[in-house]
Design an enzyme around this catalytic site. Structure first.
Site, PDB file in Angstrom:
ATOM      1  N   GLY A 122      38.580  38.358  39.749  1.00 16.85           N
ATOM      2  CA  GLY A 122      39.523  39.411  39.382  1.00 16.85           C
ATOM      3  C   GLY A 122      40.364  39.680  40.604  1.00 16.85           C
ATOM      4  N   HIS A 123      41.600  39.238  40.581  1.00 11.23           N
ATOM      5  CA  HIS A 123      42.476  39.345  41.756  1.00 11.23           C
ATOM      6  C   HIS A 123      43.579  40.358  41.459  1.00 11.23           C
ATOM      7  CE1 HIS A 123      41.181  35.087  43.320  1.00 11.23           C
ATOM      8  NE2 HIS A 123      40.178  35.942  43.197  1.00 11.23           N
ATOM      9  N   ASP A 146      36.081  39.844  46.357  1.00  6.47           N
ATOM     10  CA  ASP A 146      36.834  41.099  46.248  1.00  6.47           C
ATOM     11  C   ASP A 146      37.369  41.597  47.588  1.00  6.47           C
ATOM     12  OD1 ASP A 146      36.223  41.047  43.539  1.00  6.47           O
ATOM     13  OD2 ASP A 146      34.392  42.211  43.826  1.00  6.47           O
ATOM     14  N   GLN A 183      36.071  34.220  44.672  1.00  5.70           N
ATOM     15  CA  GLN A 183      34.760  34.640  45.211  1.00  5.70           C
ATOM     16  C   GLN A 183      34.816  34.651  46.746  1.00  5.70           C
ATOM     17  OE1 GLN A 183      34.516  31.968  42.440  1.00  5.70           O
ATOM     18  NE2 GLN A 183      34.892  33.830  41.324  1.00  5.70           N
ATOM     19  N   LYS A 225      41.931  38.993  48.271  1.00  2.14           N
ATOM     20  CA  LYS A 225      42.600  37.696  48.278  1.00  2.14           C
ATOM     21  C   LYS A 225      43.867  37.705  47.431  1.00  2.14           C
ATOM     22  CE  LYS A 225      38.835  35.979  46.586  1.00  2.14           C
ATOM     23  NZ  LYS A 225      37.951  37.146  46.656  1.00  2.14           N
TER      24      LYS A 225
HETATM   25  P1  GDP Z   1      40.128  39.866  45.324  1.00  2.00           P
HETATM   26  O1  GDP Z   1      39.147  39.509  44.271  1.00  2.00           O
HETATM   27  O2  GDP Z   1      39.743  39.329  46.663  1.00  2.00           O
HETATM   28  O3  GDP Z   1      41.547  39.507  44.977  1.00  2.00           O
HETATM   29  O4  GDP Z   1      40.082  41.450  45.458  1.00  2.00           O
HETATM   30  P2  GDP Z   1      40.040  42.526  44.232  1.00  2.00           P
HETATM   31  O5  GDP Z   1      41.397  42.607  43.636  1.00  2.00           O
HETATM   32  O6  GDP Z   1      38.905  42.247  43.325  1.00  2.00           O
HETATM   33  O7  GDP Z   1      39.639  43.843  45.011  1.00  2.00           O
HETATM   34  C1  GDP Z   1      40.408  44.346  46.046  1.00  2.00           C
HETATM   35  C2  GDP Z   1      40.837  45.773  45.662  1.00  2.00           C
HETATM   36  O8  GDP Z   1      41.320  46.427  46.816  1.00  2.00           O
HETATM   37  C3  GDP Z   1      41.994  45.799  44.682  1.00  2.00           C
HETATM   38  O9  GDP Z   1      41.857  46.953  43.877  1.00  2.00           O
HETATM   39  C4  GDP Z   1      43.213  45.913  45.572  1.00  2.00           C
HETATM   40  O10 GDP Z   1      44.325  46.517  44.912  1.00  2.00           O
HETATM   41  C5  GDP Z   1      42.688  46.790  46.658  1.00  2.00           C
HETATM   42  N1  GDP Z   1      43.279  46.596  47.993  1.00  2.00           N
HETATM   43  C6  GDP Z   1      43.642  45.427  48.600  1.00  2.00           C
HETATM   44  N2  GDP Z   1      44.018  45.668  49.867  1.00  2.00           N
HETATM   45  C7  GDP Z   1      43.888  46.992  50.072  1.00  2.00           C
HETATM   46  C8  GDP Z   1      44.073  47.846  51.206  1.00  2.00           C
HETATM   47  O11 GDP Z   1      44.416  47.413  52.301  1.00  2.00           O
HETATM   48  N3  GDP Z   1      43.795  49.161  51.041  1.00  2.00           N
HETATM   49  C9  GDP Z   1      43.375  49.674  49.855  1.00  2.00           C
HETATM   50  N4  GDP Z   1      43.132  50.981  49.786  1.00  2.00           N
HETATM   51  N5  GDP Z   1      43.183  48.904  48.760  1.00  2.00           N
HETATM   52  C10 GDP Z   1      43.427  47.578  48.892  1.00  2.00           C
HETATM   53  P1  IMO Z   2      36.749  37.423  43.160  1.00  2.00           P
HETATM   54  O1  IMO Z   2      37.509  36.120  43.101  1.00  2.00           O
HETATM   55  C1  IMO Z   2      32.879  39.398  43.509  1.00  2.00           C
HETATM   56  C2  IMO Z   2      29.459  37.391  41.667  1.00  2.00           C
HETATM   57  C3  IMO Z   2      28.821  38.058  40.484  1.00  2.00           C
HETATM   58  C4  IMO Z   2      27.385  37.599  40.662  1.00  2.00           C
HETATM   59  C5  IMO Z   2      27.554  36.179  41.162  1.00  2.00           C
HETATM   60  C6  IMO Z   2      27.466  35.107  40.086  1.00  2.00           C
HETATM   61  O2  IMO Z   2      37.383  38.521  42.387  1.00  2.00           O
HETATM   62  O3  IMO Z   2      36.434  37.776  44.568  1.00  2.00           O
HETATM   63  P2  IMO Z   2      29.098  34.321  38.142  1.00  2.00           P
HETATM   64  O4  IMO Z   2      29.701  35.073  36.984  1.00  2.00           O
HETATM   65  O5  IMO Z   2      30.099  33.712  39.049  1.00  2.00           O
HETATM   66  O6  IMO Z   2      28.061  33.339  37.712  1.00  2.00           O
HETATM   67  O7  IMO Z   2      28.304  35.449  38.985  1.00  2.00           O
HETATM   68  O8  IMO Z   2      28.847  36.125  41.765  1.00  2.00           O
HETATM   69  N1  IMO Z   2      30.922  37.163  41.538  1.00  2.00           N
HETATM   70  C7  IMO Z   2      31.858  37.862  42.177  1.00  2.00           C
HETATM   71  N2  IMO Z   2      31.749  38.935  42.991  1.00  2.00           N
HETATM   72  N3  IMO Z   2      34.104  38.845  43.292  1.00  2.00           N
HETATM   73  C8  IMO Z   2      34.224  37.759  42.504  1.00  2.00           C
HETATM   74  O9  IMO Z   2      35.385  37.097  42.353  1.00  2.00           O
HETATM   75  C9  IMO Z   2      33.080  37.244  41.867  1.00  2.00           C
HETATM   76  N4  IMO Z   2      32.855  36.221  41.030  1.00  2.00           N
HETATM   77  C10 IMO Z   2      31.525  36.174  40.838  1.00  2.00           C
HETATM   78  O10 IMO Z   2      28.931  39.462  40.563  1.00  2.00           O
HETATM   79  O11 IMO Z   2      26.771  38.332  41.685  1.00  2.00           O
HETATM   80 MG    MG Z   3      38.018  40.404  42.762  1.00  2.00          MG
END
Ligand code: GDP
Ligand code: IMO
Ligand code: MG
Length: 431
Positions: free
Chosen positions: A47-48, A20, A231, A23
């Site tokens: 979840g991207h 999270d 991840q 990416k």
């Molecule tokens: P990922 O799994 O690495 O793609 O990241 P996620 O989408 O799960 O979580 C990142 C969250 O931060 C999302 O809600 C993005 O919209 C948000 N986000 C990304 N970059 C920024 C930033 O620079 N500032 C803020 N406030 N939110 C951001």
């Molecule tokens: P992105 O790509 C954050 C965590 C789960 C749990 C562990 C194992 O959005 O960064 P799993 O379902 O993979 O067997 O769970 O890994 N986890 C993540 N945490 N971002 C993710 O993906 C994750 N995918 C799995 O919360 O701790």
């Molecule tokens: Mg994510």
């Protein structure tokens, strides 16, 4: 984005923390400079989040290049694919006007399938584990990878051959039902597994391909490949905080294995980190803040899971963990995300090293006994009280915010090629 970024052939973007990191936002941005975007591991546990012209899209399996018309998106052999969830994700994109035809997307026929029984088992195990639960996403990731390596698995290509598919599924039932029974769960029949697959078969088969061969040919033709990690480093099955990890290797080297290419396909490795740290699920988190500061970061940063909606644990930036991530990934640069979230703190803390049993650690130790006992040593830096979201050049940042960025680059020894100051595609500070 650097000039170098616009010319390179094989860029890997990986999470350098516990997932999270942002990416998805970054891959969407860098996709402009690529021809192909490849997911190479993980599945719908990811979840991207992409925010383009104010519209939010959350992708779980489809590569984050899909919003750029004309860019090829590939789901590689290293991903575990839930065919039912994939079709739902496609439908959502189509409803939003995005072209997700086979001209845009292909799926490796060698990718392991996530079956209904994998999700049941994932949840049954977590339910029975009590305090020892991993906190998985419940998407069947672990059981699907287990079947792949135990050689019992179903692969996506089996969908195209109904007779083989049935045989593969029937071959699974004996062990799966023994396991389900041990967890007090009802047995599954072949039909329980086959019916959902058959319902989506015709939707999936047109996308199946020898993805590795296609990628090799495109690479040979000079196309630029962008590999999208899921991840993060500390969730890697080999190198992460085991057993509180996911079931795939999340590090950059796996970009080659998970897409069917040799290691030469990897040029640069860009690590993504937030300006602080988060983790969702159980497991060690040395800089976790179980207080009002952590709660404030969670509120301002909207730190709730993009896949499960769970609140993310929040803490200060952890440099020993980041240095470890840099080593196991071979990071060549960093992107620093969500700096805007730290607005308004008088003082910002960064963990520069740990102490454990009388020793000092600049890099996260790999000894599990250490993880729960590490004592973070913090440096304090002056905060900033300005809204950063309009900043686009380093000069637009307050001096203290610039100093924070420079210190992280110095402490990690890595150039920071982008500072993100908001969720939107364009909300970035680049040198
Ligand atoms: P990922 O799994 O690495 O793609 O990241 P996620 O989408 O799960 O979580 C990142 C969250 O931060 C999302 O809600 C993005 O919209 C948000 N986000 C990304 N970059 C920024 C930033 O620079 N500032 C803020 N406030 N939110 C951001
Ligand atoms: P992105 O790509 C954050 C965590 C789960 C749990 C562990 C194992 O959005 O960064 P799993 O379902 O993979 O067997 O769970 O890994 N986890 C993540 N945490 N971002 C993710 O993906 C994750 N995918 C799995 O919360 O701790
Ligand atoms: Mg994510």
């Amino acid at each position: 984005m650097s000039e170098q970024g616009s010319r390179e052939q094989g860029l890997v973007i990986v999470g350098a923390q516990w997932g999270d990191e942002g990416k998805g936002k970054l891959v969407d941005l860098y996709a402009e400079q690529a021809d192909v975007v490849v997911r190479y591991q993980g599945g719908t546990n990811a979840g991207h989040t992409l925010v383009v012209h104010g519209v939010k899209t959350v992708l779980h399996l489809i590569p984050s290049g899909i919003l750029h018309p004309g860019k090829r998106c590939v789901i590689g052999n290293g991903c575990v694919v839930d065919p039912v969830a994939l079709v739902a994700e496609m439908d959502e994109l189509v409803a939003a006007g995005v072209d997700v035809s086979p001209a845009r997307l292909c799926i490796s026929h060698a990718a392991p399938a996530i079956l209904d029984v994998h999700k049941r088992l994932d949840r049954a195990r977590e339910g029975a584990a009590g305090d020892a639960r991993i906190g998985t996403t419940g998407r069947g990731i672990g059981p699907a990878y287990e079947d792949a390596v135990s050689r019992h698995g179903v692969r996506l290509g089996d969908l195209a051959d109904p007779q083989r598919l049935r045989q593969r599924v029937e071959g699974l039932l004996f062990e799966k039902n023994a396991l389900l029974a041990a967890y007090g769960q009802a047995p599954v029949t072949a039909a329980d597994i086959l019916d959902p697959l058959e319902a989506v078969r015709d939707r999936i088969v047109p996308y199946l391909a020898d993805a590795g061969a296609e990628l090799a040919a495109r690479r040979k033709a000079g196309e630029r490949l962008l590999f999208e990690g899921a991840q993060g480093a500390l969730l890697d099955v080999w190198h992460g905080t085991y057993p509180f990890v996911t079931s795939s290797s999340t590090v950059a080297a796996n970009a080659a294995v998970g897409s069917g290419l040799g290691p030469q396909a990897i040029g640069r490795v860009l690590g993504v980190t937030k300006a602080y740290a988060t983790r969702v699920g159980s497991g060690p988190f040395p800089t976790e803040l179980d207080d009002a500061v952590g709660a404030r970061i969670r509120e301002v940063g909207r730190e709730f899971g993009a896949t499960t909606g769970r609140p993310r644990r929040c803490g200060w930036l952890d440099l020993p963990a980041l240095r470890y991530a840099a080593r196991i990934n071979g990071l060549t640069s960093l992107a620093l995300m969500k700096l805007d979230v730290l607005q308004g703190f008088e003082t910002l803390k960064v963990c520069t090293e740990y102490t454990w049993r009388g020793r000092t650690y600049e890099e996260m130790p790999t000894e599990p006994a250490a993880w729960s006992e590490l004592v973070p040593v913090y440096a304090e830096l002056p905060g900033f009280d300005a809204d950063l979201r309009a900043a686009r050049r380093p000069d637009d940042l307050p001096a203290t915010a610039r100093a924070f960025v420079d210190r992280i680059a110095a402490w990690t020894g890595l150039p920071i090629e982008l500072v993100s100051v908001g969720p939107g595609r364009d909300e970035n500070v680049v040198p």
